[in-house]
Design a protein around this motif. Sequence first.
Motif, PDB file in Angstrom:
ATOM      1  N   TRP A  79       5.885  78.993 -36.232  1.00 54.78           N
ATOM      2  CA  TRP A  79       4.996  77.993 -36.821  1.00 54.78           C
ATOM      3  C   TRP A  79       3.592  78.564 -36.841  1.00 54.78           C
ATOM      4  CZ3 TRP A  79       6.791  72.925 -38.003  1.00 54.78           C
ATOM      5  CH2 TRP A  79       8.121  72.688 -37.617  1.00 54.78           C
TER       6      TRP A  79
ATOM      7  N   GLY B  88      13.850  65.426 -35.238  1.00 55.06           N
ATOM      8  CA  GLY B  88      13.328  66.759 -34.977  1.00 55.06           C
ATOM      9  C   GLY B  88      12.701  66.872 -33.596  1.00 55.06           C
TER      10      GLY B  88
ATOM     11  N   THR C 252       6.311  77.150 -41.467  1.00 53.30           N
ATOM     12  CA  THR C 252       7.373  77.334 -40.486  1.00 53.30           C
ATOM     13  C   THR C 252       8.486  78.158 -41.132  1.00 53.30           C
ATOM     14  OG1 THR C 252       8.827  76.230 -38.911  1.00 53.30           O
ATOM     15  CG2 THR C 252       8.555  75.169 -41.074  1.00 53.30           C
TER      16      THR C 252
ATOM     17  N   TYR D  57      13.563  74.910 -32.462  1.00 50.31           N
ATOM     18  CA  TYR D  57      13.458  73.651 -33.181  1.00 50.31           C
ATOM     19  C   TYR D  57      14.868  73.137 -33.415  1.00 50.31           C
ATOM     20  CZ  TYR D  57      12.133  70.041 -36.411  1.00 50.31           C
ATOM     21  OH  TYR D  57      11.950  68.814 -36.989  1.00 50.31           O
TER      22      TYR D  57
ATOM     23  N   LEU E 260      10.630  70.001 -31.047  1.00 55.09           N
ATOM     24  CA  LEU E 260      10.086  71.341 -30.832  1.00 55.09           C
ATOM     25  C   LEU E 260      10.009  71.660 -29.354  1.00 55.09           C
ATOM     26  CD1 LEU E 260       7.049  71.540 -33.257  1.00 55.09           C
ATOM     27  CD2 LEU E 260       8.739  73.334 -32.950  1.00 55.09           C
TER      28      LEU E 260
ATOM     29  N   ASN F 213       7.804  65.372 -31.286  1.00 60.66           N
ATOM     30  CA  ASN F 213       8.747  65.088 -30.214  1.00 60.66           C
ATOM     31  C   ASN F 213       8.851  63.606 -29.884  1.00 60.66           C
ATOM     32  OD1 ASN F 213       9.332  67.784 -30.176  1.00 60.66           O
ATOM     33  ND2 ASN F 213       8.185  68.226 -28.327  1.00 60.66           N
TER      34      ASN F 213
ATOM     35  N   GLU G  20      20.085  73.619 -33.678  1.00 61.45           N
ATOM     36  CA  GLU G  20      18.948  74.324 -33.073  1.00 61.45           C
ATOM     37  C   GLU G  20      18.779  75.704 -33.662  1.00 61.45           C
ATOM     38  OE1 GLU G  20      17.756  76.011 -28.714  1.00 61.45           O
ATOM     39  OE2 GLU G  20      18.367  73.905 -28.838  1.00 61.45           O
TER      40      GLU G  20
ATOM     41  N   THR H 216      12.320  79.348 -34.345  1.00 58.55           N
ATOM     42  CA  THR H 216      11.404  79.228 -35.471  1.00 58.55           C
ATOM     43  C   THR H 216      10.019  79.735 -35.113  1.00 58.55           C
ATOM     44  OG1 THR H 216      10.872  76.964 -34.782  1.00 58.55           O
ATOM     45  CG2 THR H 216      12.587  77.213 -36.461  1.00 58.55           C
TER      46      THR H 216
END
Length: 108
Positions: A90, A60, A105, A78, A62, A21, A85, A88
């Motif tokens: 992980w 990217g 992922t 994500y 999250l 992030n 968007e 997802t």
Amino acid sequence: MTIQTTRLRDPAVRAFVAAVNAHDREAFLALLAPGATMADDGLDRDLDDWIDQEIFSSNGHLQVDRESNGGRALLAHYRNDTWGEMRTRWSFTVDEDGRISRFETGQV
């Protein structure tokens, strides 16, 4: 309901999300064990190529909705500039030294 990054249970996963992030490649790479691997939608990918294309060159981000497996499995939204968007999942394998040796992922 979103989980704040600072409240994620596993320290390595928390640092992973924070580095993604913050678009902090150096911090991200420091979290990975030597020889770390990853998979996207069930296919092993070249880690360096994938993180460049899917995270760092495409902004990217999250947003974690849920965690399980002691914080080593996430459900998240994500987004990046390439794909927009998506929801997802992980999962993370963390070595004894606290570094991530593998993450997987894929879309939910």
